[in-house]
Design an enzyme around this catalytic site. Structure first.
Site, short mmCIF file in Angstrom:
data_model
loop_
_atom_site.label_atom_id
_atom_site.label_comp_id
_atom_site.label_asym_id
_atom_site.label_seq_id
_atom_site.Cartn_x
_atom_site.Cartn_y
_atom_site.Cartn_z
N CYS A 271 -0.09 14.74 -5.36
CA CYS A 271 -0.81 14.05 -6.43
C CYS A 271 -1.83 13.07 -5.85
CB CYS A 271 0.19 13.29 -7.31
SG CYS A 271 -0.59 12.28 -8.59
N LYS B 42 0.86 -1.18 0.00
CA LYS B 42 0.00 0.00 0.00
C LYS B 42 0.90 1.23 0.00
CE LYS B 42 -3.49 -0.07 2.83
NZ LYS B 42 -4.26 0.03 4.09
N CYS C 105 -3.83 11.50 -8.46
CA CYS C 105 -4.29 10.85 -9.70
C CYS C 105 -3.38 9.70 -10.13
CB CYS C 105 -4.37 11.87 -10.84
SG CYS C 105 -2.77 12.31 -11.57
N HIS D 13 -2.43 15.43 -14.00
CA HIS D 13 -3.88 15.16 -13.87
C HIS D 13 -4.68 15.86 -14.97
CE1 HIS D 13 -3.16 18.83 -11.42
NE2 HIS D 13 -4.31 19.20 -11.94
#
Ligand code: FES
Length: 75
Positions: A41, A23, A43, A56
């Site tokens: 960020c 993760k 995206c 993005h």
């Protein structure tokens, strides 16, 4: 006839960033922000992840998505 329920396609949004990690998590201690504004960020398309590099905009135009960054402002 039975009703057909169309679900949103379940596919990853992160194309390549730190895929070896289970993760991807980043912690920022806000009181230690060095700059008045830091843009993160959300995206997964940034070349400078975890910071936003404006990618993005291209992603949104290409996909019709509406993702954008997280802005941390120093008080
Ligand atoms: Fe990802 Fe801007 S590049 S939010």
């Amino acid at each position: 006839t039975p009703m057909v329920v169309v679900k949103a396609e379940a596919k990853p949004i992160n194309p390549e960033i730190r895929k070896s990690e289970e993760k991807v998590v980043d912690t920022v201690v806000v009181t230690e922000l060095s700059k008045p504004l830091t843009v993160y960020c959300r995206c997964w398309r940034s070349g400078t992840f975890p910071l936003c590099d404006g990618s993005h905009v291209k992603h949104n135009k290409a996909t019709g998505d509406n993702v954008g960054p997280l802005l941390l402002k120093k008080q």
